[in-house]
Design an enzyme around this catalytic site. Structure first.
Site, PDB file in Angstrom:
ATOM      1  N   LYS A  18     -30.674  13.436  26.941  1.00  0.00           N
ATOM      2  CA  LYS A  18     -29.300  12.823  27.444  1.00  0.00           C
ATOM      3  C   LYS A  18     -28.507  13.828  28.386  1.00  0.00           C
ATOM      4  O   LYS A  18     -29.254  14.507  29.108  1.00  0.00           O
ATOM      5  CB  LYS A  18     -28.411  12.470  26.220  1.00  0.00           C
ATOM      6  CG  LYS A  18     -29.020  11.353  25.419  1.00  0.00           C
ATOM      7  CD  LYS A  18     -28.253  10.966  24.290  1.00  0.00           C
ATOM      8  CE  LYS A  18     -29.379  10.049  23.315  1.00  0.00           C
ATOM      9  NZ  LYS A  18     -28.294   9.418  22.497  1.00  0.00           N
ATOM     10  N   HIS A  37     -30.719   2.177  29.056  1.00  0.00           N
ATOM     11  CA  HIS A  37     -30.378   2.704  27.516  1.00  0.00           C
ATOM     12  C   HIS A  37     -28.987   2.364  27.321  1.00  0.00           C
ATOM     13  O   HIS A  37     -27.967   1.925  28.077  1.00  0.00           O
ATOM     14  CB  HIS A  37     -30.074   4.026  27.783  1.00  0.00           C
ATOM     15  CG  HIS A  37     -30.061   5.121  26.437  1.00  0.00           C
ATOM     16  ND1 HIS A  37     -28.781   5.008  25.658  1.00  0.00           N
ATOM     17  CD2 HIS A  37     -31.016   5.379  25.795  1.00  0.00           C
ATOM     18  CE1 HIS A  37     -28.880   5.698  24.396  1.00  0.00           C
ATOM     19  NE2 HIS A  37     -30.327   5.954  24.360  1.00  0.00           N
ATOM     20  N   SER A  51     -32.267   7.398  15.798  1.00  0.00           N
ATOM     21  CA  SER A  51     -32.369   8.474  14.448  1.00  0.00           C
ATOM     22  C   SER A  51     -33.789   8.656  13.999  1.00  0.00           C
ATOM     23  O   SER A  51     -33.871   8.880  12.772  1.00  0.00           O
ATOM     24  CB  SER A  51     -31.433   8.088  13.436  1.00  0.00           C
ATOM     25  OG  SER A  51     -30.172   7.923  14.041  1.00  0.00           O
TER      26      SER A  51
HETATM   27  C1  PEP Z   1     -31.566   7.531  22.094  1.00  0.00           C
HETATM   28  O1  PEP Z   1     -30.813   8.115  22.513  1.00  0.00           O
HETATM   29  O2  PEP Z   1     -32.262   6.887  22.568  1.00  0.00           O
HETATM   30  C2  PEP Z   1     -32.098   7.827  20.557  1.00  0.00           C
HETATM   31  C3  PEP Z   1     -32.762   6.924  19.746  1.00  0.00           C
HETATM   32  O3  PEP Z   1     -31.155   8.810  20.167  1.00  0.00           O
HETATM   33  P1  PEP Z   1     -31.056   9.179  18.340  1.00  0.00           P
HETATM   34  O4  PEP Z   1     -32.660   9.636  18.261  1.00  0.00           O
HETATM   35  O5  PEP Z   1     -30.188  10.578  18.640  1.00  0.00           O
HETATM   36  O6  PEP Z   1     -30.665   8.512  17.577  1.00  0.00           O
END
Ligand code: PEP
Length: 249
Positions: free
Chosen positions: A12, A95, A211
């Site tokens: 990100k 996304h 997550s």
């Molecule tokens: C993502 O941004 O694609 C994502 C899955 O973030 P996180 O793993 O932090 O939930």
């Protein structure tokens, strides 16, 4: 043919180029014996430095967005050929943060995906439902629309990756259960095969994202429908990301 697992990090808007290089330096030895595809999707401005840093390693380079036009008056945008010339192999498209904050729609996702494929990049196309939609029993309806509109005109599904990311699980610490993720990804696969028969849909890789971390990756990756993970927060920590890459150990 078995589908090769793919673990991709989505940094990100984190890591300056020099921070990104340090992260890759730490990560390289930790994933030197990885059996799956390992990708880091980095901020566009980090690409030149990270390209050098990943050289000679298992880590492949990815971007986080791409414009659909070949060139022209699109101030601030980056084309697929620009990414390709820098050795980028993968690009995240659609996304949920781009859909939420930057007006991305299924139509623009479709245009970006076709442009990336035409340039020889592998798109990682994100789809998924919000909490409201899941609780309202609308998950399949939402996915049906994203699949029907986002993947129009795709000729070969072995050349892209889908990331199923329930929006309620992204960055919240709330993971979909392994059974929930497996069931929904199974549904996506069935739907793609139905809507796009004869397009190599059987070789499509579908990741889970939301997550995923060192503690839950093994269970998620053991599910038969789950071919990989798109990892946000945990991809910023080399040891955590490497532990996910080694989900099979
Ligand atoms: C993502 O941004 O694609 C994502 C899955 O973030 P996180 O793993 O932090 O939930």
């Amino acid at each position: 043919m078995a589908r090769k697992p793919i673990i991709a990090g989505n940094w990100k808007m984190n890591n300056t180029a020099s921070e990104g290089v340090e992260l890759v330096k730490a990560l390289k030895p930790l994933v030197a014996d990885a059996k799956c595809d390992v990708v880091v999707c980095v901020p566009a401005i980090d690409i030149p430095a990270v390209k050098k840093a990943v050289y000679g390693s298992k880590i492949k380079l990815g971007a986080q967005n791409v414009h659909f036009a070949e060139k022209g008056a699109y101030t601030g945008e980056i084309s697929a050929n620009m990414l390709k010339e820098y050795g980028v192999q993968y690009v995240i498209i659609g996304h949920s943060e781009r859909r939420q904050y930057f007006g991305e729609t299924d139509e623009t996702v479709n245009k970006r995906t076709l442009a990336a494929l035409a340039a020889g990049l592998t798109p990682i196309v994100c789809i998924g439902e919000s909490l409201e939609e899941r609780e309202g029993g609308l998950t399949e309806k939402v996915l049906d629309k994203q699949i029907a509109e986002g993947f129009k005109g795709i000729e070969d599904f072995s050349k892209l990756v889908i990331a199923y990311e329930p929006i309620w699980a992204i960055g919240t610490g709330k993971t979909a259960t392994a059974a929930q993720a497996n069931e929904t990804i199974g549904y996506i696969r069935k739907r793609v095969k139905k809507l796009y028969p004869h397009k190599n849909a059987g070789r499509l890789r579908i990741q889970y994202g939301g997550s995923m971390n060192a503690g839950n990756a093994k269970e998620l990756m053991a599910q038969p429908e789950i071919d990989g993970g798109l990892i946000g927060g945990a991809s910023l920590k080399p040891n955590d990301f490497a532990a996910i890459v080694h989900f099979d150990k």
